[in-house]
Motif scaffolding. Structure first.
Motif, PDB file in Angstrom:
ATOM      1  N   MET A   1      -2.165   4.517  -5.319  1.00  0.00           N
ATOM      2  CA  MET A   1      -2.379   4.307  -4.474  1.00  0.00           C
ATOM      3  C   MET A   1      -2.572   4.855  -3.053  1.00  0.00           C
ATOM      4  O   MET A   1      -2.903   4.711  -1.884  1.00  0.00           O
ATOM      5  CB  MET A   1      -0.811   3.528  -4.805  1.00  0.00           C
ATOM      6  CG  MET A   1      -0.301   2.780  -5.261  1.00  0.00           C
ATOM      7  SD  MET A   1      -2.561   1.505  -5.223  1.00  0.00           S
ATOM      8  CE  MET A   1      -2.696   1.511  -6.564  1.00  0.00           C
TER       9      MET A   1
ATOM     10  N   THR B   1      -4.788   4.532  -0.133  1.00  0.00           N
ATOM     11  CA  THR B   1      -3.770   5.190   1.681  1.00  0.00           C
ATOM     12  C   THR B   1      -4.758   5.784   2.302  1.00  0.00           C
ATOM     13  O   THR B   1      -5.575   5.783   3.281  1.00  0.00           O
ATOM     14  CB  THR B   1      -2.601   5.433   1.513  1.00  0.00           C
ATOM     15  OG1 THR B   1      -1.979   4.006   0.536  1.00  0.00           O
ATOM     16  CG2 THR B   1      -2.128   5.583   3.149  1.00  0.00           C
TER      17      THR B   1
ATOM     18  N   VAL C   1      -3.196  -2.093  -0.006  1.00  0.00           N
ATOM     19  CA  VAL C   1      -2.417  -0.911  -0.556  1.00  0.00           C
ATOM     20  C   VAL C   1      -1.207  -1.855  -0.522  1.00  0.00           C
ATOM     21  O   VAL C   1      -0.083  -0.397  -1.304  1.00  0.00           O
ATOM     22  CB  VAL C   1      -2.745   0.280  -0.532  1.00  0.00           C
ATOM     23  CG1 VAL C   1      -2.554   0.557   1.346  1.00  0.00           C
ATOM     24  CG2 VAL C   1      -2.806   0.776  -1.185  1.00  0.00           C
TER      25      VAL C   1
ATOM     26  N   PRO D   1       1.080  -2.662  -3.809  1.00  0.00           N
ATOM     27  CA  PRO D   1       1.676  -1.208  -4.820  1.00  0.00           C
ATOM     28  C   PRO D   1       1.970  -0.196  -4.777  1.00  0.00           C
ATOM     29  O   PRO D   1       2.829   0.692  -5.573  1.00  0.00           O
ATOM     30  CB  PRO D   1      -0.776  -1.538  -5.568  1.00  0.00           C
ATOM     31  CG  PRO D   1      -1.036  -2.294  -4.369  1.00  0.00           C
ATOM     32  CD  PRO D   1       0.077  -2.850  -4.141  1.00  0.00           C
ATOM     33  N   LEU D   2       1.707   0.838  -3.705  1.00  0.00           N
ATOM     34  CA  LEU D   2       2.356   1.589  -3.454  1.00  0.00           C
ATOM     35  C   LEU D   2       3.949   1.859  -2.947  1.00  0.00           C
ATOM     36  O   LEU D   2       4.287   2.316  -3.428  1.00  0.00           O
ATOM     37  CB  LEU D   2       1.682   1.120  -1.895  1.00  0.00           C
ATOM     38  CG  LEU D   2       2.175   2.685  -0.789  1.00  0.00           C
ATOM     39  CD1 LEU D   2       1.458   4.022  -1.282  1.00  0.00           C
ATOM     40  CD2 LEU D   2       1.632   2.867   0.859  1.00  0.00           C
TER      41      LEU D   2
END
Ligand code: ASP
Length: 426
Positions: free
Chosen positions: A186, A190, A53, A56-57
């Motif tokens: 995102m 998480t 993640v 993209p986070l």
């Protein structure tokens, strides 16, 4: 009532230590077997989920954060405050490193085993400080994202966020909404990953404890103790003071808010892997806006490493003590400077701090052959030190986020603290 996540994680850690010791005793430091592999894979799965993640986070968070700051002047101001914080907190950490190693002198007369197999030529030559800056500009942003090249990703995302503020109204809204929505999704991923943290942490701690060789730790206990003393001074005295003086908020609230991120850092030894959890804690539990947290945290995970900076400095002074060399003032000053830069250059991954220590030893003129064996020995006991280093690295980032947020006029801190004082809804 359901047990709060940080308690679940702490219990997982304690269980992890106990199970790890059992494996350590049974397999004598070289654990194997299907049960061990199964437990260890829980840790690997957890780290992989976090790593999945990260890119993209941070892209969505930085782009939407910067695009919402608005004009270039505010971005410049935020940048200046953020870097000032990085600089001040790292410098304080380094001074503590100098202080404790000069006081305790763990290297004087230390009996360092020289039989450790360590080949300095296998160590990647650290990048020079100038190169770090040049490397920030990714030749191909997509390639930077696919290879997880953090500084390049950050550079491009800030640039893109800034450019969005300059586009026509219609495009600006479309892009802002797109990145906001992506960031939202995102964060949802998480949160799911964080909810399985107790299992991941259990696996990581079992694997660490099971493979730790004990005798070397005893030989090097003074060295380990010195560094940990420095860490504790920074974590429990200096950072909380800095926090309180600048925000007037009781630091206890902040420690509590950051508990999940701190235990994640402790068990993963990676600021990068911890970043999603740090962001979630800083935004959801410390009440910092996404604009600020996405500015301070992703960059902080790579650039602002207080624990690593302290370690670089203390480690090199330790090495010179082992070699029986007295460092004069100008050499100590050089250590301060290069420790600062090497901490910036260290990646937010396990053991990065030991690799970049060569930047500092080379700067004061040691050859790699002279220090290679000592650093190899330090590497052999590095895992527990790395655990604390990383915890301090991300804790300092989070303190910076609150300090910058406060200075920007944000007030909505620690929502949980206020809600706890209200009558609880079912
Ligand atoms: N493991 C540290 C981090 O990720 C870096 C280091 O080794 O000092 O923050």
């Amino acid at each position: 009532m359901k047990l709060q996540l940080h308690w679940q994680i702490l219990i997982a850690m304690v269980l992890g230590v106990a199970v790890g010791v059992v494996f350590q005793v049974i397999y004598d430091g070289e654990p194997s077997g299907w049960l061990f592999a199964l437990i260890a894979s829980l840790g690997t799965i957890f780290i992989n989920l976090l790593r999945m993640v990260i890119v993209p986070l941070i892209v969505s968070s930085i782009v939407s954060g910067v695009a919402s700051v608005g004009d270039g002047k505010s971005i410049g101001r935020l940048g200046l405050k953020t870097f000032s914080y990085y600089f001040v907190s790292s410098l304080l950490a380094i001074l503590i490193g100098i202080f404790v190693t000069n006081l305790i002198k763990p290297g004087v007369g230390a009996n360092i085993p020289v039989g450790e197999s360590f080949d300095p030529s296998t160590v990647v030559t650290p990048r020079s400080p100038g190169q770090i800056l040049i490397d920030m500009i990714p030749l191909n942003p997509i390639e930077a994202m696919s290879s997880g090249h953090m500084l390049g990703i950050i550079f491009f995302s800030i640039f893109l966020g800034f450019a969005i503020t300059r586009t026509a109204e219609r495009n600006r809204e479309t892009l802002r909404q797109f990145f906001d929505a992506l960031f939202d999704a995102m964060m949802k991923i998480t949160n799911v990953v964080i909810s399985v943290a107790p299992f991941g942490v259990f696996g990581l701690i079992v694997a660490t404890v099971a493979s730790a060789g004990v005798s070397l730790f005893i030989t090097l206990s003074l060295y380990i103790g010195t560094i940990l003393t420095g860490f504790l001074i920074h974590l429990l005295i200096v950072l909380p003071l800095l926090f309180y003086v600048t925000t007037r908020i009781n630091p206890i609230y902040h420690f509590r808010a950051m508990s999940a991120a701190m235990v994640t850092a402790f068990s993963t030894c990676s600021s990068n892997a911890t970043l999603p959890v740090t962001m979630s804690d800083v935004e959801n539990k410390a009440g910092v806006s996404n604009t600020i947290s996405s500015f301070v945290l992703p960059m902080g995970a790579t650039v602002n490493m207080n624990g690593t900076a302290l370690y670089e400095c203390a480690g090199v002074i330790f090495i010179s003590q082992v070699l029986g060399m007295q460092l004069d003032f100008s050499q100590q000053f050089l250590i301060v400077l290069t420790a600062l830069l090497s901490a910036v250059g260290a990646a937010g991954i396990p053991a990065a701090g030991v690799v970049v220590i060569f930047i500092v030893t080379q700067a004061i003129g040691f050859t790699d052959a002279q220090v290679g064996l000592i650093i190899g020995t330090m590497l052999a006991v590095d895992r527990p030190i790395d655990m604390f280093r990383t915890t301090i690295n991300i804790f300092s980032d989070s303190v910076g986020a609150v300090i910058v947020a406060k200075s920007e006029g944000e007030t909505n801190f620690y929502p949980g603290m206020r809600r706890a004082e209200e009558p609880q809804a079912a």
